[in-house]
Design a protein around this motif. Structure first.
Motif, PDB file in Angstrom:
ATOM      1  N   ILE A 185      16.708  28.479   8.501  1.00 27.07           N
ATOM      2  CA  ILE A 185      17.904  28.374   7.655  1.00 27.07           C
ATOM      3  C   ILE A 185      17.805  27.273   6.607  1.00 27.07           C
ATOM      4  O   ILE A 185      18.740  27.077   5.828  1.00 27.07           O
ATOM      5  N   GLY A 186      16.664  26.560   6.541  1.00 24.87           N
ATOM      6  CA  GLY A 186      16.514  25.526   5.534  1.00 24.87           C
ATOM      7  C   GLY A 186      16.313  24.149   6.136  1.00 24.87           C
ATOM      8  O   GLY A 186      16.704  23.896   7.275  1.00 24.87           O
ATOM      9  N   ILE A 187      15.713  23.260   5.353  1.00 26.95           N
ATOM     10  CA  ILE A 187      15.443  21.910   5.854  1.00 26.95           C
ATOM     11  C   ILE A 187      16.744  21.101   5.873  1.00 26.95           C
ATOM     12  O   ILE A 187      17.576  21.228   4.977  1.00 26.95           O
ATOM     13  N   PRO A 188      16.943  20.261   6.880  1.00 22.05           N
ATOM     14  CA  PRO A 188      18.204  19.527   7.025  1.00 22.05           C
ATOM     15  C   PRO A 188      18.626  18.692   5.815  1.00 22.05           C
ATOM     16  O   PRO A 188      19.812  18.700   5.464  1.00 22.05           O
ATOM     17  N   PRO A 189      17.714  17.962   5.135  1.00 20.59           N
ATOM     18  CA  PRO A 189      18.192  17.175   3.985  1.00 20.59           C
ATOM     19  C   PRO A 189      18.792  18.039   2.881  1.00 20.59           C
ATOM     20  O   PRO A 189      19.774  17.643   2.243  1.00 20.59           O
ATOM     21  N   LEU A 190      18.208  19.221   2.659  1.00 19.34           N
ATOM     22  CA  LEU A 190      18.751  20.108   1.627  1.00 19.34           C
ATOM     23  C   LEU A 190      20.095  20.670   2.058  1.00 19.34           C
ATOM     24  O   LEU A 190      21.035  20.749   1.259  1.00 19.34           O
ATOM     25  N   ILE A 191      20.215  21.053   3.311  1.00 17.52           N
ATOM     26  CA  ILE A 191      21.497  21.568   3.805  1.00 17.52           C
ATOM     27  C   ILE A 191      22.586  20.505   3.652  1.00 17.52           C
ATOM     28  O   ILE A 191      23.713  20.806   3.234  1.00 17.52           O
ATOM     29  N   ALA A 192      22.258  19.254   3.941  1.00 22.29           N
ATOM     30  CA  ALA A 192      23.235  18.172   3.786  1.00 22.29           C
ATOM     31  C   ALA A 192      23.650  18.008   2.325  1.00 22.29           C
ATOM     32  O   ALA A 192      24.838  17.815   2.021  1.00 22.29           O
ATOM     33  N   ALA A 193      22.686  18.103   1.410  1.00 25.46           N
ATOM     34  CA  ALA A 193      22.993  17.978  -0.018  1.00 25.46           C
ATOM     35  C   ALA A 193      23.861  19.144  -0.485  1.00 25.46           C
ATOM     36  O   ALA A 193      24.778  18.974  -1.303  1.00 25.46           O
ATOM     37  N   ILE A 194      23.579  20.338   0.023  1.00 29.16           N
ATOM     38  CA  ILE A 194      24.380  21.515  -0.335  1.00 29.16           C
ATOM     39  C   ILE A 194      25.814  21.353   0.177  1.00 29.16           C
ATOM     40  O   ILE A 194      26.778  21.657  -0.530  1.00 29.16           O
ATOM     41  N   GLN A 195      25.962  20.882   1.397  1.00 29.85           N
ATOM     42  CA  GLN A 195      27.299  20.673   1.954  1.00 29.85           C
ATOM     43  C   GLN A 195      28.104  19.700   1.101  1.00 29.85           C
ATOM     44  O   GLN A 195      29.302  19.908   0.858  1.00 29.85           O
ATOM     45  N   ALA A 196      27.449  18.633   0.619  1.00 34.19           N
ATOM     46  CA  ALA A 196      28.137  17.665  -0.241  1.00 34.19           C
ATOM     47  C   ALA A 196      28.556  18.307  -1.555  1.00 34.19           C
ATOM     48  O   ALA A 196      29.675  18.075  -2.053  1.00 34.19           O
ATOM     49  N   LYS A 197      27.688  19.145  -2.138  1.00 33.29           N
ATOM     50  CA  LYS A 197      28.027  19.845  -3.389  1.00 33.29           C
ATOM     51  C   LYS A 197      29.187  20.802  -3.175  1.00 33.29           C
ATOM     52  O   LYS A 197      30.118  20.893  -3.991  1.00 33.29           O
ATOM     53  N   LEU A 198      29.153  21.551  -2.077  1.00 39.98           N
ATOM     54  CA  LEU A 198      30.225  22.507  -1.787  1.00 39.98           C
ATOM     55  C   LEU A 198      31.573  21.800  -1.648  1.00 39.98           C
ATOM     56  O   LEU A 198      32.596  22.283  -2.135  1.00 39.98           O
ATOM     57  N   GLN A 199      31.558  20.647  -0.994  1.00 43.45           N
ATOM     58  CA  GLN A 199      32.792  19.895  -0.797  1.00 43.45           C
ATOM     59  C   GLN A 199      33.334  19.369  -2.124  1.00 43.45           C
ATOM     60  O   GLN A 199      34.523  19.508  -2.434  1.00 43.45           O
ATOM     61  N   SER A 200      32.468  18.782  -2.945  1.00 41.41           N
ATOM     62  CA  SER A 200      32.925  18.116  -4.164  1.00 41.41           C
ATOM     63  C   SER A 200      33.238  19.086  -5.288  1.00 41.41           C
ATOM     64  O   SER A 200      34.206  18.892  -6.026  1.00 41.41           O
ATOM     65  N   PHE A 201      32.434  20.148  -5.431  1.00 41.58           N
ATOM     66  CA  PHE A 201      32.630  21.052  -6.576  1.00 41.58           C
ATOM     67  C   PHE A 201      33.437  22.294  -6.220  1.00 41.58           C
ATOM     68  O   PHE A 201      34.279  22.737  -6.995  1.00 41.58           O
ATOM     69  N   ASN A 202      33.157  22.887  -5.060  1.00 38.51           N
ATOM     70  CA  ASN A 202      33.789  24.163  -4.715  1.00 38.51           C
ATOM     71  C   ASN A 202      35.003  24.021  -3.808  1.00 38.51           C
ATOM     72  O   ASN A 202      35.725  24.995  -3.598  1.00 38.51           O
ATOM     73  N   GLY A 203      35.213  22.846  -3.258  1.00 37.62           N
ATOM     74  CA  GLY A 203      36.333  22.662  -2.338  1.00 37.62           C
ATOM     75  C   GLY A 203      36.124  23.358  -1.015  1.00 37.62           C
ATOM     76  O   GLY A 203      37.085  23.668  -0.298  1.00 37.62           O
ATOM     77  N   ILE A 204      34.857  23.615  -0.660  1.00 31.53           N
ATOM     78  CA  ILE A 204      34.526  24.295   0.597  1.00 31.53           C
ATOM     79  C   ILE A 204      34.063  23.251   1.609  1.00 31.53           C
ATOM     80  O   ILE A 204      33.087  22.542   1.378  1.00 31.53           O
ATOM     81  N   GLU A 205      34.756  23.184   2.727  1.00 28.99           N
ATOM     82  CA  GLU A 205      34.397  22.235   3.774  1.00 28.99           C
ATOM     83  C   GLU A 205      33.666  22.969   4.889  1.00 28.99           C
ATOM     84  O   GLU A 205      34.107  24.032   5.347  1.00 28.99           O
ATOM     85  N   ILE A 206      32.514  22.431   5.275  1.00 27.16           N
ATOM     86  CA  ILE A 206      31.736  23.038   6.356  1.00 27.16           C
ATOM     87  C   ILE A 206      32.189  22.436   7.685  1.00 27.16           C
ATOM     88  O   ILE A 206      32.061  21.224   7.913  1.00 27.16           O
ATOM     89  N   LYS A 207      32.696  23.306   8.558  1.00 28.06           N
ATOM     90  CA  LYS A 207      33.180  22.885   9.880  1.00 28.06           C
ATOM     91  C   LYS A 207      32.508  23.745  10.951  1.00 28.06           C
ATOM     92  O   LYS A 207      31.466  24.355  10.698  1.00 28.06           O
ATOM     93  N   ASP A 208      33.134  23.823  12.117  1.00 32.74           N
ATOM     94  CA  ASP A 208      32.537  24.570  13.215  1.00 32.74           C
ATOM     95  C   ASP A 208      32.519  26.078  12.963  1.00 32.74           C
ATOM     96  O   ASP A 208      31.661  26.786  13.500  1.00 32.74           O
ATOM     97  N   ASP A 209      33.472  26.578  12.163  1.00 29.39           N
ATOM     98  CA  ASP A 209      33.581  28.026  12.005  1.00 29.39           C
ATOM     99  C   ASP A 209      32.808  28.584  10.820  1.00 29.39           C
ATOM    100  O   ASP A 209      32.871  29.778  10.530  1.00 29.39           O
ATOM    101  N   ASN A 210      32.079  27.712  10.084  1.00 30.45           N
ATOM    102  CA  ASN A 210      31.228  28.206   9.007  1.00 30.45           C
ATOM    103  C   ASN A 210      29.974  27.354   8.922  1.00 30.45           C
ATOM    104  O   ASN A 210      29.882  26.291   9.541  1.00 30.45           O
ATOM    105  N   CYS A 211      28.974  27.829   8.172  1.00 27.71           N
ATOM    106  CA  CYS A 211      27.726  27.081   8.076  1.00 27.71           C
ATOM    107  C   CYS A 211      26.961  27.509   6.830  1.00 27.71           C
ATOM    108  O   CYS A 211      27.298  28.513   6.183  1.00 27.71           O
ATOM    109  N   VAL A 212      25.918  26.752   6.507  1.00 25.94           N
ATOM    110  CA  VAL A 212      25.095  26.989   5.321  1.00 25.94           C
ATOM    111  C   VAL A 212      23.742  27.554   5.739  1.00 25.94           C
ATOM    112  O   VAL A 212      23.134  27.099   6.720  1.00 25.94           O
ATOM    113  N   VAL A 213      23.260  28.541   4.975  1.00 26.75           N
ATOM    114  CA  VAL A 213      21.907  29.075   5.141  1.00 26.75           C
ATOM    115  C   VAL A 213      21.232  29.031   3.775  1.00 26.75           C
ATOM    116  O   VAL A 213      21.758  29.580   2.804  1.00 26.75           O
TER     117      VAL A 213
END
Length: 380
Positions: free
Chosen positions: A58-86
């Motif tokens: 599903i991807g290397i952890p540092p990239l997934i962390a960077a994507i999560q930060a982008k999603l939160q700041s730009f898209n207003g999408i928060e990654i919690k237990d019920d969703n995830c990034v691939v």
């Protein structure tokens, strides 16, 4: 496979190669390269001996962390237990992952016409049926028609905003209505947001996965190909309901094993680049867009041009009974300018052209549009 349409870009590309000097308003890519930060991380990739081995599906952890930060700041999408990034090899792969995961052969996927041709192709390849819903005269969603098209076999409704091929941006109210409809009917909302940064005139992008209560039925697709000049690096990502993760891992492991790790390092660098990189490139593109739109106004009476505040496309309705591909061929051979036919996007009634301006500098784009204007005036 015989039922799947042939991708139009290689076909038009061959016509362009056979007509030297043609300016292409066809393929949807940007003219600018990746940010320096993307290149600067490549030595780090090369210096780590284990990077020749497979990494996480599903991807290397540092990239997934960077994507999560982008999603939160730009898209207003928060990654919690019920969703995830691939992480995927581009957003096209994300769509294939989703369709193979949520459907069985014979199921239905609702697409809004004009649609992105690879979505229709992938749906048919999966043994499913694309159900095509016409948008309105400005290519906006007709939620009432979408609702009427839902059957017991429907598994998802697909929206693309900012839109390819039309360039329109769907308002929040329409996206909320579709997302709520999916929640009520127990189906998925697949939201293709490859052009999320590309909006103009103060128009804001809206991500359906940012709506409260949307995580369990929303699949969001993103790409670095456009905003970061990453087309050939093949990196995109998905935000999915967590309960789909095991199945999506099965699909991705079978097709890809893992996203190209060298490209993931570059993507990590890109996401760590200054916001000015995207802001300045979008600002330059806005100037190209303005020049293109000014030139297209000369086609009044010959074409209808719907308002388009996103991506880097205009979708022209040409007032002619001429076969669309014949028109495309004549524009290339006689006027050395290429556009894509609307038929490949599902517009089989009437004559439509997709005009892409993202890959060109302002002067080249202006020259290409002038050729298009001259050609349409003389041919029609």
């Amino acid at each position: 496979m015989e039922a799947v349409q042939s991708p139009i870009i290689p076909i038009v590309g061959e016509l362009i190669r056979n007509t030297p000097g043609t300016i292409s308003l066809g393929q949807g890519v940007v003219s600018y390269p990746p940010p320096p930060e993307a290149i600067e991380l490549l030595p780090k990739f090369l210096s780590e001996e284990s990077n020749n081995l497979y990494k996480q599906v599903i991807g290397i952890p540092p990239l997934i962390a960077a994507i999560q930060a982008k999603l939160q700041s730009f898209n207003g999408i928060e990654i919690k237990d019920d969703n995830c990034v691939v992480v995927t090899a581009g957003s096209n792969m994300g769509f294939v992952n989703a369709v193979l995961t949520i459907t069985s052969p014979g199921d239905e996927i609702i697409l809004n016409a004009p649609y992105y041709f690879n979505h229709e192709m992938a749906t048919i390849m999966a043994g499913c049926h694309p159900v095509i819903i016409e948008t309105d005269e400005n290519y906006q969603l007709r939620v009432d028609a979408i609702e009427k098209a839902i059957t017991p076999k429907t598994r998802a409704i697909v929206t693309i905003s900012p839109n390819n091929p039309t360039g329109v941006v769907y308002p929040e109210a329409s996206l909320r209505a579709v997302n709520e409809l999916c929640r009520e009917r127990g189906i998925y909302h697949i939201s293709d947001e490859a052009y999320d940064y590309f909006t103009y005139n103060g128009v804001k992008h809206v991500s359906p996965a940012s709506f409260p209560g949307s995580s369990k039925h929303t699949i969001s697709l993103f790409s670095l190909s456009k905003a970061y000049g990453f087309a050939s690096w093949r990196i995109g990502y998905m935000v999915i309901p967590s309960d789909l993760l095991v199945s999506i891992q099965k699909v991705q492991d079978t097709i890809l094993i893992c996203p190209p790790v060298i490209s993931q390092y570059a993507a990590l660098g890109a996401l760590q680049s200054s916001p000015k990189y995207i802001q300045e490139n979008i600002s330059k593109l806005a100037k190209v867009r303005s020049a293109v739109l000014d030139s297209l106004q000369k086609l009044e009476g010959i074409c209808t041009i719907a308002p388009a505040d996103g991506a880097f496309y205009f979708f022209l309705k040409v007032h002619t009974s001429m076969d669309t591909f014949t028109l495309v061929e004549r524009l290339i051979k006689e006027y050395q300018v290429a556009a894509l036919p609307g038929t490949t996007f599902g517009m089989n009634q009437g004559c439509y052209l997709r005009v892409a301006y993202g890959a060109l500098q302002q002067e080249t784009a202006k020259a290409g549009i002038e050729r298009l204007v001259t050609g349409l005036k003389n041919i029609l």
